[in-house]
Design an enzyme around this catalytic site. Structure first.
Site, short mmCIF file in Angstrom:
data_model
loop_
_atom_site.label_atom_id
_atom_site.label_comp_id
_atom_site.label_asym_id
_atom_site.label_seq_id
_atom_site.Cartn_x
_atom_site.Cartn_y
_atom_site.Cartn_z
CG ASP A 145 -2.46 4.01 14.96
OD1 ASP A 145 -1.80 3.01 14.58
OD2 ASP A 145 -2.64 4.28 16.16
CB CYS A 192 -3.94 1.12 16.40
SG CYS A 192 -4.80 0.34 17.77
CB THR A 194 -2.74 -2.06 21.77
OG1 THR A 194 -3.72 -1.01 21.60
CG2 THR A 194 -1.53 -1.51 22.51
CG HIS A 211 -19.27 -18.76 18.71
ND1 HIS A 211 -19.02 -19.31 19.94
CD2 HIS A 211 -19.17 -19.77 17.81
CE1 HIS A 211 -18.77 -20.62 19.80
NE2 HIS A 211 -18.85 -20.92 18.51
CG HIS A 230 -23.62 -18.73 17.95
ND1 HIS A 230 -23.03 -18.79 19.20
CD2 HIS A 230 -23.34 -19.90 17.33
CE1 HIS A 230 -22.40 -19.96 19.31
NE2 HIS A 230 -22.58 -20.64 18.20
C1 RB5 Z 1 -0.28 5.07 19.29
O1 RB5 Z 1 0.88 5.40 19.99
C2 RB5 Z 1 -1.05 4.00 20.05
O2 RB5 Z 1 -1.59 4.53 21.20
C3 RB5 Z 1 -2.13 3.42 19.18
O3 RB5 Z 1 -1.56 2.88 18.02
C4 RB5 Z 1 -2.96 2.32 19.78
O4 RB5 Z 1 -2.17 1.33 20.34
C5 RB5 Z 1 -4.03 2.74 20.67
O5 RB5 Z 1 -4.80 1.94 21.21
#
Ligand code: RB5
Length: 153
Positions: free
Chosen positions: A8, A65, A67, A98, A133
Protein backbone atom coordinates in the site's frame (compact mmCIF):
# COMPACT_ATOMS: atom_id res chain seq x y z
CA UNK A 1 10.47 -19.42 -8.98
CA UNK A 2 8.01 -16.56 -9.41
CA UNK A 3 7.31 -13.98 -6.71
CA UNK A 4 4.46 -11.46 -6.54
CA UNK A 5 5.09 -8.23 -4.67
CA UNK A 6 2.70 -5.47 -3.63
CA UNK A 7 2.39 -2.70 -1.09
CA UNK A 8 0.00 0.00 0.00
CA UNK A 9 1.10 3.65 0.22
CA UNK A 10 2.83 2.88 3.54
CA UNK A 11 5.23 0.35 1.97
CA UNK A 12 6.40 1.82 -1.32
CA UNK A 13 10.05 2.36 -0.40
CA UNK A 14 10.64 -1.14 0.93
CA UNK A 15 8.77 -2.56 -2.06
CA UNK A 16 11.23 -0.78 -4.37
CA UNK A 17 14.16 -2.04 -2.28
CA UNK A 18 12.96 -5.64 -2.49
CA UNK A 19 12.30 -5.40 -6.23
CA UNK A 20 15.88 -4.22 -6.71
CA UNK A 21 17.08 -7.13 -4.52
CA UNK A 22 15.13 -9.61 -6.64
CA UNK A 23 16.65 -8.14 -9.81
CA UNK A 24 20.13 -8.65 -8.31
CA UNK A 25 19.19 -12.21 -7.30
CA UNK A 26 17.74 -12.85 -10.77
CA UNK A 27 14.42 -13.86 -9.26
CA UNK A 28 11.41 -13.51 -11.55
CA UNK A 29 8.83 -11.23 -9.97
CA UNK A 30 5.69 -9.29 -10.82
CA UNK A 31 4.83 -5.96 -9.22
CA UNK A 32 1.11 -5.71 -8.43
CA UNK A 33 1.24 -2.12 -7.18
CA UNK A 34 0.19 0.15 -5.70
CA UNK A 35 0.67 3.21 -7.87
CA UNK A 36 0.14 4.99 -4.57
CA UNK A 37 -0.19 8.64 -5.48
CA UNK A 38 -3.03 8.54 -2.92
CA UNK A 39 -3.85 6.53 0.16
CA UNK A 40 -5.08 3.03 -0.78
CA UNK A 41 -6.59 0.07 1.09
CA UNK A 42 -4.20 -2.80 1.90
CA UNK A 43 -6.77 -5.63 1.38
CA UNK A 44 -7.04 -4.56 -2.28
CA UNK A 45 -3.39 -5.61 -2.67
CA UNK A 46 -3.04 -8.43 -0.14
CA UNK A 47 -5.99 -10.50 -1.35
CA UNK A 48 -5.09 -10.62 -5.08
CA UNK A 49 -1.48 -11.57 -4.24
CA UNK A 50 -2.67 -14.24 -1.79
CA UNK A 51 -5.20 -15.68 -4.25
CA UNK A 52 -2.58 -15.94 -7.00
CA UNK A 53 -0.11 -17.67 -4.68
CA UNK A 54 -2.83 -20.01 -3.40
CA UNK A 55 -3.98 -20.99 -6.89
CA UNK A 56 -0.43 -21.58 -8.14
CA UNK A 57 0.03 -18.56 -10.42
CA UNK A 58 3.10 -17.70 -8.32
CA UNK A 59 5.25 -19.54 -5.79
CA UNK A 60 5.63 -16.79 -3.21
CA UNK A 61 4.35 -13.33 -2.31
CA UNK A 62 5.84 -10.33 -0.52
CA UNK A 63 3.50 -7.70 0.97
CA UNK A 64 4.48 -4.42 2.61
CA UNK A 65 2.31 -1.87 4.40
CA UNK A 66 2.96 0.52 7.29
CA UNK A 67 3.07 -2.18 9.94
CA UNK A 68 2.75 -5.36 7.86
CA UNK A 69 -0.15 -6.29 10.12
CA UNK A 70 -3.04 -5.39 7.81
CA UNK A 71 -1.41 -7.16 4.87
CA UNK A 72 -0.76 -10.31 6.90
CA UNK A 73 -4.27 -10.41 8.37
CA UNK A 74 -5.84 -10.04 4.92
CA UNK A 75 -3.52 -12.53 3.18
CA UNK A 76 -4.09 -15.18 5.86
CA UNK A 77 -7.85 -15.15 5.11
CA UNK A 78 -7.08 -16.91 1.84
CA UNK A 79 -7.13 -20.71 2.03
CA UNK A 80 -3.67 -22.18 1.51
CA UNK A 81 -1.82 -19.03 2.55
CA UNK A 82 0.71 -19.01 5.36
CA UNK A 83 1.69 -15.37 5.56
CA UNK A 84 4.41 -14.53 8.08
CA UNK A 85 4.81 -11.02 9.47
CA UNK A 86 8.56 -10.76 10.01
CA UNK A 87 10.82 -8.00 11.29
CA UNK A 88 14.00 -9.95 12.10
CA UNK A 89 16.34 -12.30 10.25
CA UNK A 90 15.98 -15.19 12.73
CA UNK A 91 12.20 -15.33 12.23
CA UNK A 92 12.59 -15.03 8.45
CA UNK A 93 14.68 -18.22 8.43
CA UNK A 94 12.49 -20.00 10.99
CA UNK A 95 9.24 -19.29 9.22
CA UNK A 96 10.52 -20.81 5.99
CA UNK A 97 12.12 -23.80 7.74
CA UNK A 98 9.25 -24.53 10.13
CA UNK A 99 6.06 -22.95 8.75
CA UNK A 100 6.74 -23.19 5.00
CA UNK A 101 5.39 -19.63 4.81
CA UNK A 102 4.42 -18.70 1.27
CA UNK A 103 3.95 -14.96 1.82
CA UNK A 104 6.26 -12.58 3.68
CA UNK A 105 4.77 -9.40 5.19
CA UNK A 106 6.82 -6.49 6.50
CA UNK A 107 6.08 -3.02 7.87
CA UNK A 108 7.89 0.02 6.53
CA UNK A 109 7.05 2.07 9.61
CA UNK A 110 8.68 -0.63 11.76
CA UNK A 111 11.98 -1.48 10.02
CA UNK A 112 14.27 0.23 7.52
CA UNK A 113 15.11 -0.83 3.96
CA UNK A 114 18.46 -2.43 4.90
CA UNK A 115 16.94 -4.89 7.37
CA UNK A 116 13.96 -5.52 5.05
CA UNK A 117 16.43 -6.48 2.31
CA UNK A 118 18.26 -8.95 4.60
CA UNK A 119 14.97 -10.46 5.75
CA UNK A 120 13.72 -10.89 2.18
CA UNK A 121 17.05 -12.35 1.06
CA UNK A 122 17.07 -15.14 3.65
CA UNK A 123 13.33 -15.73 3.35
CA UNK A 124 13.65 -16.20 -0.42
CA UNK A 125 16.58 -18.63 -0.12
CA UNK A 126 15.66 -20.77 2.92
CA UNK A 127 14.03 -24.14 2.32
CA UNK A 128 11.22 -25.78 4.32
CA UNK A 129 12.66 -28.54 6.52
CA UNK A 130 9.64 -30.86 6.31
CA UNK A 131 9.76 -33.87 8.67
CA UNK A 132 8.12 -33.04 12.03
CA UNK A 133 7.04 -29.65 10.67
CA UNK A 134 5.12 -31.27 7.82
CA UNK A 135 2.46 -32.81 10.04
CA UNK A 136 1.86 -29.42 11.71
CA UNK A 137 1.28 -27.78 8.35
CA UNK A 138 -1.01 -30.67 7.45
CA UNK A 139 -3.12 -29.96 10.53
CA UNK A 140 -3.68 -26.40 9.31
CA UNK A 141 -4.41 -27.62 5.78
CA UNK A 142 -6.83 -30.23 7.09
CA UNK A 143 -8.68 -27.59 9.11
CA UNK A 144 -8.92 -25.41 6.00
CA UNK A 145 -10.21 -28.32 3.93
CA UNK A 146 -12.91 -29.07 6.47
CA UNK A 147 -14.01 -25.62 7.53
CA UNK A 148 -12.85 -22.93 5.09
CA UNK A 149 -14.72 -22.17 1.90
CA UNK A 150 -12.75 -20.82 -1.06
CA UNK A 151 -14.52 -19.35 -4.06
CA UNK A 152 -11.71 -18.29 -6.37
CA UNK A 153 -12.12 -21.31 -8.70
C1 RB5 B 1 -2.08 2.81 6.41
O1 RB5 B 1 -2.16 4.03 7.07
C2 RB5 B 1 -1.78 1.70 7.40
O2 RB5 B 1 -2.87 1.47 8.21
C3 RB5 B 1 -1.38 0.44 6.68
O3 RB5 B 1 -0.26 0.69 5.88
C4 RB5 B 1 -1.02 -0.75 7.54
O4 RB5 B 1 -0.09 -0.41 8.51
C5 RB5 B 1 -2.14 -1.50 8.09
O5 RB5 B 1 -1.98 -2.51 8.78
Amino acid sequence: MKVLIASDHGGVNIRKEIMSLMEEMKIMYEDLGCECSNSVDYPDYAIPVAEKVANGEADFGILICGTGIGMSIAANKVKGIRCALVHDVFSAIATREHNDSNILAMGERVIGPGLAREIAKVWLTTQFLGNRHEKRIQKITQYEEEYCYQNWN
